[in-house]
Design a protein around this motif. Structure first.
Motif, PDB file in Angstrom:
ATOM      1  N   GLY A 110       4.742  18.271   9.043  1.00 35.10           N
ATOM      2  CA  GLY A 110       6.100  17.794   8.767  1.00 35.10           C
ATOM      3  C   GLY A 110       6.393  17.754   7.281  1.00 35.10           C
ATOM      4  N   ALA A 111       7.567  17.263   6.957  1.00 37.20           N
ATOM      5  CA  ALA A 111       7.998  17.157   5.563  1.00 37.20           C
ATOM      6  C   ALA A 111       7.081  16.218   4.792  1.00 37.20           C
ATOM      7  CB  ALA A 111       9.432  16.654   5.500  1.00 37.20           C
ATOM      8  N   PHE A 112       6.973  16.455   3.491  1.00 40.88           N
ATOM      9  CA  PHE A 112       6.156  15.613   2.630  1.00 40.88           C
ATOM     10  C   PHE A 112       6.635  14.174   2.713  1.00 40.88           C
ATOM     11  CE2 PHE A 112       5.339  13.497  -1.412  1.00 40.88           C
ATOM     12  CZ  PHE A 112       3.959  13.630  -1.468  1.00 40.88           C
ATOM     13  N   SER A 113       5.722  13.260   2.751  1.00 43.50           N
ATOM     14  CA  SER A 113       6.055  11.841   2.802  1.00 43.50           C
ATOM     15  C   SER A 113       5.067  11.080   1.937  1.00 43.50           C
ATOM     16  CB  SER A 113       5.968  11.345   4.249  1.00 43.50           C
ATOM     17  OG  SER A 113       6.124   9.952   4.296  1.00 43.50           O
ATOM     18  N   HIS A 114       5.565  10.255   1.040  1.00 44.86           N
ATOM     19  CA  HIS A 114       4.721   9.408   0.208  1.00 44.86           C
ATOM     20  C   HIS A 114       5.577   8.233  -0.215  1.00 44.86           C
ATOM     21  CE1 HIS A 114       1.458   9.265  -3.131  1.00 44.86           C
ATOM     22  NE2 HIS A 114       1.509   8.172  -2.414  1.00 44.86           N
ATOM     23  N   HIS A 115       5.294   7.072   0.322  1.00 45.30           N
ATOM     24  CA  HIS A 115       6.130   5.915   0.040  1.00 45.30           C
ATOM     25  C   HIS A 115       5.300   4.635   0.074  1.00 45.30           C
ATOM     26  CE1 HIS A 115       6.156   6.456   4.420  1.00 45.30           C
ATOM     27  NE2 HIS A 115       6.282   5.151   4.475  1.00 45.30           N
ATOM     28  N   ALA A 116       5.962   3.520  -0.248  1.00 42.71           N
ATOM     29  CA  ALA A 116       5.294   2.223  -0.260  1.00 42.71           C
ATOM     30  C   ALA A 116       5.693   1.419   0.964  1.00 42.71           C
ATOM     31  CB  ALA A 116       5.662   1.462  -1.523  1.00 42.71           C
ATOM     32  N   ALA A 117       4.761   0.624   1.444  1.00 40.01           N
ATOM     33  CA  ALA A 117       5.012  -0.279   2.569  1.00 40.01           C
ATOM     34  C   ALA A 117       4.242  -1.568   2.313  1.00 40.01           C
ATOM     35  CB  ALA A 117       4.567   0.368   3.880  1.00 40.01           C
ATOM     36  N   CYS A 118       4.542  -2.593   3.100  1.00 32.65           N
ATOM     37  CA  CYS A 118       3.802  -3.840   2.973  1.00 32.65           C
ATOM     38  C   CYS A 118       3.559  -4.435   4.355  1.00 32.65           C
ATOM     39  CB  CYS A 118       4.522  -4.830   2.062  1.00 32.65           C
ATOM     40  SG  CYS A 118       6.205  -5.214   2.515  1.00 32.65           S
ATOM     41  N   PHE A 173       0.839  -1.197   0.000  1.00 31.13           N
ATOM     42  CA  PHE A 173       0.000   0.000   0.000  1.00 31.13           C
ATOM     43  C   PHE A 173       0.869   1.239   0.000  1.00 31.13           C
ATOM     44  CE2 PHE A 173       0.659  -1.394   4.315  1.00 31.13           C
ATOM     45  CZ  PHE A 173       0.937  -0.240   5.026  1.00 31.13           C
ATOM     46  N   GLU A 174       0.238   2.354  -0.313  1.00 29.76           N
ATOM     47  CA  GLU A 174       0.950   3.630  -0.286  1.00 29.76           C
ATOM     48  C   GLU A 174       0.659   4.336   1.025  1.00 29.76           C
ATOM     49  OE1 GLU A 174      -0.988   6.830  -2.887  1.00 29.76           O
ATOM     50  OE2 GLU A 174      -1.736   4.982  -3.795  1.00 29.76           O
ATOM     51  N   VAL A 175       1.643   5.044   1.531  1.00 25.14           N
ATOM     52  CA  VAL A 175       1.523   5.804   2.771  1.00 25.14           C
ATOM     53  C   VAL A 175       1.830   7.253   2.436  1.00 25.14           C
ATOM     54  CG1 VAL A 175       2.429   6.122   5.095  1.00 25.14           C
ATOM     55  CG2 VAL A 175       2.361   3.827   4.096  1.00 25.14           C
ATOM     56  N   TYR A 176       0.995   8.147   2.902  1.00 29.45           N
ATOM     57  CA  TYR A 176       1.251   9.563   2.659  1.00 29.45           C
ATOM     58  C   TYR A 176       0.859  10.366   3.886  1.00 29.45           C
ATOM     59  CZ  TYR A 176      -3.680   9.225   1.441  1.00 29.45           C
ATOM     60  OH  TYR A 176      -5.016   8.949   1.466  1.00 29.45           O
ATOM     61  N   LYS A 177       1.439  11.548   3.975  1.00 29.43           N
ATOM     62  CA  LYS A 177       1.142  12.372   5.144  1.00 29.43           C
ATOM     63  C   LYS A 177      -0.291  12.893   5.076  1.00 29.43           C
ATOM     64  CE  LYS A 177       2.455  16.789   4.979  1.00 29.43           C
ATOM     65  NZ  LYS A 177       3.355  17.791   5.437  1.00 29.43           N
ATOM     66  N   THR A 178      -0.868  13.120   6.211  1.00 30.02           N
ATOM     67  CA  THR A 178      -2.221  13.632   6.266  1.00 30.02           C
ATOM     68  C   THR A 178      -2.218  15.151   6.161  1.00 30.02           C
ATOM     69  OG1 THR A 178      -2.093  13.681   8.664  1.00 30.02           O
ATOM     70  CG2 THR A 178      -3.020  11.703   7.673  1.00 30.02           C
ATOM     71  N   TYR A 179      -3.361  15.708   5.859  1.00 31.43           N
ATOM     72  CA  TYR A 179      -3.453  17.153   5.632  1.00 31.43           C
ATOM     73  C   TYR A 179      -3.091  17.966   6.869  1.00 31.43           C
ATOM     74  CZ  TYR A 179      -7.937  17.104   8.042  1.00 31.43           C
ATOM     75  OH  TYR A 179      -8.913  16.972   8.968  1.00 31.43           O
ATOM     76  N   TYR A 180      -3.268  17.407   8.056  1.00 25.93           N
ATOM     77  CA  TYR A 180      -2.964  18.148   9.277  1.00 25.93           C
ATOM     78  C   TYR A 180      -1.516  17.986   9.730  1.00 25.93           C
ATOM     79  CZ  TYR A 180      -3.991  13.544  11.206  1.00 25.93           C
ATOM     80  OH  TYR A 180      -4.004  12.205  11.444  1.00 25.93           O
ATOM     81  N   ASP A 181      -0.740  17.163   9.025  1.00 26.37           N
ATOM     82  CA  ASP A 181       0.665  16.937   9.360  1.00 26.37           C
ATOM     83  C   ASP A 181       1.505  18.087   8.807  1.00 26.37           C
ATOM     84  OD1 ASP A 181       3.289  16.096   9.600  1.00 26.37           O
ATOM     85  OD2 ASP A 181       2.921  14.101   8.803  1.00 26.37           O
ATOM     86  N   GLY A 191       5.755   5.186  -4.235  1.00 20.60           N
ATOM     87  CA  GLY A 191       4.852   4.049  -4.154  1.00 20.60           C
ATOM     88  C   GLY A 191       3.401   4.290  -4.443  1.00 20.60           C
ATOM     89  N   ILE A 192       3.075   5.176  -5.382  1.00 22.01           N
ATOM     90  CA  ILE A 192       1.666   5.374  -5.670  1.00 22.01           C
ATOM     91  C   ILE A 192       1.108   4.163  -6.421  1.00 22.01           C
ATOM     92  CG2 ILE A 192       2.021   6.596  -7.852  1.00 22.01           C
ATOM     93  CD1 ILE A 192      -0.368   8.399  -6.869  1.00 22.01           C
TER      94      ILE A 192
END
Length: 168
Positions: free
Chosen positions: A34-42, A24-32, A62-63
């Motif tokens: 912090g630095a932009f984060s968008h990556h893949a995890a399993c 799945f893809e993980v991304y930061k939430t709108y209220y975060d 990881g989109i």
């Protein structure tokens, strides 16, 4: 990952050893803030999906990860943005990764100069790919390229497909 938004974008896959795996893809939430984060995890389940492992990082991008398991037992995963990648595994732990589109500014490939490219113009692709198994050792990958030349050399948004074969 309780502080991150997670989207399950790949169906669970049953691995040869009986475990379930979900990418799945993980991304930061709108209220975060912090630095932009968008990556893949399993994540993995050893009990049919009743419980799951802690998420394990898979890739810095990881989109829209997509998984298929070929009849030969090899699992393929495609993911993107920036760039386009394919990874293969036989066990879900050890992955061999390949790059189909380099993660770099491709906006210079446009027919007309782009002074300030948008994200998609920079990457040159939407990143939404798909995998379809076609035989024992092969799958077709379908993906977009914004700068593919037509028969007259004019660069256009195009859906491409490429056969991927696992050689044993």
């Amino acid at each position: 990952y309780a502080d991150k938004a997670c989207v399950l974008t790949s169906p669970p896959m049953l691995l040869k050893d009986g475990r379930l795996m979900v990418n799945f893809e993980v991304y930061k939430t709108y209220y975060d803030e912090g630095a932009f984060s968008h990556h893949a995890a399993c994540i993995f389940s050893e009990d049919g999906g009743k419980t799951w492992s802690k998420p394990e990082p898979f890739a810095e991008t990881g989109i829209l990860p997509r998984l298929v398991t070929l009849p030969c037992g090899v699992t393929m995963l495609c993911y993107a943005r920036p760039g386009m990648y394919v990874a293969i595994t036989e066990d879900g732990y050890d992955w061999e990764k390949f790059t189909l589109i380099e993660p770099k500014d491709r906006s210079h490939l446009a027919n007309e100069p782009i002074e300030t490219p948008t994200w998609h113009q920079w990457d040159g692709a939407c990143g939404n790919a798909g995998l379809v198994p076609i035989d024992e050792n092969s799958a077709m990958i379908f993906y977009g390229d914004f700068y593919y030349p037509d028969g007259e050399g004019v660069r256009r948004k195009t859906i491409l497909c490429r056969k991927l074969t696992v050689e044993r």
